[in-house]
Design a protein around this motif. Structure first.
Motif, PDB file in Angstrom:
ATOM      1  N   VAL A  25      43.401  45.820  24.507  1.00  0.00           N
ATOM      2  CA  VAL A  25      42.355  45.392  25.438  1.00  0.00           C
ATOM      3  C   VAL A  25      42.026  46.562  26.350  1.00  0.00           C
ATOM      4  O   VAL A  25      42.916  47.149  26.965  1.00  0.00           O
ATOM      5  CB  VAL A  25      42.799  44.160  26.263  1.00  0.00           C
ATOM      6  CG1 VAL A  25      41.787  43.830  27.336  1.00  0.00           C
ATOM      7  CG2 VAL A  25      43.020  42.975  25.336  1.00  0.00           C
ATOM      8  N   GLN A  26      40.735  46.897  26.441  1.00  0.00           N
ATOM      9  CA  GLN A  26      40.342  48.093  27.185  1.00  0.00           C
ATOM     10  C   GLN A  26      39.911  47.828  28.614  1.00  0.00           C
ATOM     11  O   GLN A  26      39.979  48.708  29.451  1.00  0.00           O
ATOM     12  CB  GLN A  26      39.213  48.812  26.450  1.00  0.00           C
ATOM     13  CG  GLN A  26      39.661  49.374  25.132  1.00  0.00           C
ATOM     14  CD  GLN A  26      38.565  50.134  24.434  1.00  0.00           C
ATOM     15  OE1 GLN A  26      37.435  50.181  24.890  1.00  0.00           O
ATOM     16  NE2 GLN A  26      38.894  50.735  23.303  1.00  0.00           N
ATOM     17  N   GLY A  27      39.431  46.627  28.908  1.00  0.00           N
ATOM     18  CA  GLY A  27      38.954  46.367  30.255  1.00  0.00           C
ATOM     19  C   GLY A  27      39.207  44.941  30.686  1.00  0.00           C
ATOM     20  O   GLY A  27      39.069  44.010  29.889  1.00  0.00           O
ATOM     21  N   ILE A  28      39.617  44.783  31.937  1.00  0.00           N
ATOM     22  CA  ILE A  28      39.811  43.445  32.491  1.00  0.00           C
ATOM     23  C   ILE A  28      39.226  43.402  33.900  1.00  0.00           C
ATOM     24  O   ILE A  28      39.082  44.438  34.555  1.00  0.00           O
ATOM     25  CB  ILE A  28      41.294  43.019  32.523  1.00  0.00           C
ATOM     26  CG1 ILE A  28      42.107  43.882  33.487  1.00  0.00           C
ATOM     27  CG2 ILE A  28      41.901  43.046  31.146  1.00  0.00           C
ATOM     28  CD1 ILE A  28      43.534  43.401  33.682  1.00  0.00           C
ATOM     29  N   THR A  29      38.882  42.209  34.335  1.00  0.00           N
ATOM     30  CA  THR A  29      38.459  41.989  35.711  1.00  0.00           C
ATOM     31  C   THR A  29      39.496  41.086  36.353  1.00  0.00           C
ATOM     32  O   THR A  29      39.895  40.080  35.767  1.00  0.00           O
ATOM     33  CB  THR A  29      37.075  41.308  35.763  1.00  0.00           C
ATOM     34  OG1 THR A  29      36.131  42.164  35.125  1.00  0.00           O
ATOM     35  CG2 THR A  29      36.641  41.054  37.194  1.00  0.00           C
ATOM     36  N   VAL A  30      39.940  41.446  37.557  1.00  0.00           N
ATOM     37  CA  VAL A  30      40.969  40.686  38.252  1.00  0.00           C
ATOM     38  C   VAL A  30      40.420  40.236  39.603  1.00  0.00           C
ATOM     39  O   VAL A  30      39.830  41.024  40.333  1.00  0.00           O
ATOM     40  CB  VAL A  30      42.237  41.551  38.466  1.00  0.00           C
ATOM     41  CG1 VAL A  30      43.281  40.788  39.265  1.00  0.00           C
ATOM     42  CG2 VAL A  30      42.799  41.998  37.129  1.00  0.00           C
ATOM     43  N   THR A  31      40.635  38.958  39.907  1.00  0.00           N
ATOM     44  CA  THR A  31      40.188  38.372  41.160  1.00  0.00           C
ATOM     45  C   THR A  31      41.352  37.618  41.793  1.00  0.00           C
ATOM     46  O   THR A  31      42.066  36.889  41.097  1.00  0.00           O
ATOM     47  CB  THR A  31      39.039  37.364  40.912  1.00  0.00           C
ATOM     48  OG1 THR A  31      38.030  37.984  40.129  1.00  0.00           O
ATOM     49  CG2 THR A  31      38.437  36.886  42.213  1.00  0.00           C
ATOM     50  N   GLU A  32      41.528  37.791  43.092  1.00  0.00           N
ATOM     51  CA  GLU A  32      42.521  36.979  43.788  1.00  0.00           C
ATOM     52  C   GLU A  32      41.939  35.584  43.965  1.00  0.00           C
ATOM     53  O   GLU A  32      40.767  35.426  44.288  1.00  0.00           O
ATOM     54  CB  GLU A  32      42.849  37.589  45.152  1.00  0.00           C
ATOM     55  CG  GLU A  32      43.618  38.886  45.053  1.00  0.00           C
ATOM     56  CD  GLU A  32      44.003  39.445  46.413  1.00  0.00           C
ATOM     57  OE1 GLU A  32      43.974  38.688  47.404  1.00  0.00           O
ATOM     58  OE2 GLU A  32      44.322  40.634  46.472  1.00  0.00           O
ATOM     59  N   ALA A  33      42.772  34.574  43.744  1.00  0.00           N
ATOM     60  CA  ALA A  33      42.297  33.195  43.826  1.00  0.00           C
ATOM     61  C   ALA A  33      43.357  32.333  44.508  1.00  0.00           C
ATOM     62  O   ALA A  33      44.506  32.749  44.670  1.00  0.00           O
ATOM     63  CB  ALA A  33      42.013  32.666  42.423  1.00  0.00           C
ATOM     64  N   LYS A  34      42.955  31.145  44.908  1.00  0.00           N
ATOM     65  CA  LYS A  34      43.885  30.161  45.447  1.00  0.00           C
ATOM     66  C   LYS A  34      43.597  28.839  44.775  1.00  0.00           C
ATOM     67  O   LYS A  34      42.445  28.540  44.455  1.00  0.00           O
ATOM     68  CB  LYS A  34      43.711  30.003  46.962  1.00  0.00           C
ATOM     69  CG  LYS A  34      44.143  31.216  47.736  1.00  0.00           C
ATOM     70  CD  LYS A  34      44.041  30.964  49.213  1.00  0.00           C
ATOM     71  CE  LYS A  34      44.508  32.199  49.957  1.00  0.00           C
ATOM     72  NZ  LYS A  34      44.689  31.934  51.371  1.00  0.00           N
ATOM     73  N   GLY A  35      44.625  28.055  44.537  1.00  0.00           N
ATOM     74  CA  GLY A  35      44.406  26.775  43.919  1.00  0.00           C
ATOM     75  C   GLY A  35      45.703  26.016  43.738  1.00  0.00           C
ATOM     76  O   GLY A  35      46.765  26.474  44.149  1.00  0.00           O
ATOM     77  N   PHE A  36      45.585  24.836  43.136  1.00  0.00           N
ATOM     78  CA  PHE A  36      46.775  24.072  42.804  1.00  0.00           C
ATOM     79  C   PHE A  36      46.477  23.187  41.613  1.00  0.00           C
ATOM     80  O   PHE A  36      45.337  22.848  41.340  1.00  0.00           O
ATOM     81  CB  PHE A  36      47.274  23.230  43.983  1.00  0.00           C
ATOM     82  CG  PHE A  36      46.357  22.099  44.367  1.00  0.00           C
ATOM     83  CD1 PHE A  36      46.487  20.849  43.781  1.00  0.00           C
ATOM     84  CD2 PHE A  36      45.370  22.296  45.313  1.00  0.00           C
ATOM     85  CE1 PHE A  36      45.636  19.818  44.128  1.00  0.00           C
ATOM     86  CE2 PHE A  36      44.520  21.276  45.670  1.00  0.00           C
ATOM     87  CZ  PHE A  36      44.650  20.025  45.074  1.00  0.00           C
ATOM     88  N   GLY A  37      47.511  22.868  40.898  1.00  0.00           N
ATOM     89  CA  GLY A  37      47.427  21.942  39.779  1.00  0.00           C
ATOM     90  C   GLY A  37      48.478  20.886  40.005  1.00  0.00           C
ATOM     91  O   GLY A  37      48.500  20.238  41.040  1.00  0.00           O
TER      92      GLY A  37
END
Length: 112
Positions: A25-37
């Protein structure tokens, strides 16, 4: 083409990134998130006062890949992100109709 979205625990990000690089895999996008399951958050004590932490910190990884690379990428994410405890996350796979590279105007898999 497929888009993989993975919600994982933040401390697993480096392991997942390395595992994805190993499978090509050559490229990824990363985002900080908040949540719950199913975790539903938890209660913490701060300066003697109890408070509920509803949203837990997570990291969202997004990858767009040709169809033939999806299975390897999903396996890599699963193996690297798994702790065996509740809250390990989820992986979502969806179909992408078109990709356009802004700089060159390339489309489709050439733009990935």
């Amino acid at each position: 083409m497929k888009k993989i979205e993975a919600i994982i625990k933040p401390f697993k990000l480096d392991e997942v990134k390395e595992a994805l690089q190993e499978v090509g895999v050559q490229g990824i996008t990363v985002t900080e998130a908040k949540g719950f399951g199913r975790q539903k958050g938890h209660t913490e004590l701060y300066r003697g006062a109890e408070y509920v932490v509803d949203f837990l910190p997570k990291v969202k990884i997004e990858i767009v890949l040709p169809d033939d690379q999806v299975e390897r990428a999903v396996d890599a994410i699963q193996k690297a992100a798994r702790t065996g405890r509740i809250g390990d996350g989820k992986i979502f796979i969806s179909t992408i109709e078109e990709v356009i590279r802004i700089r060159t105007g390339e489309t489709g898999q050439d733009a990935i």
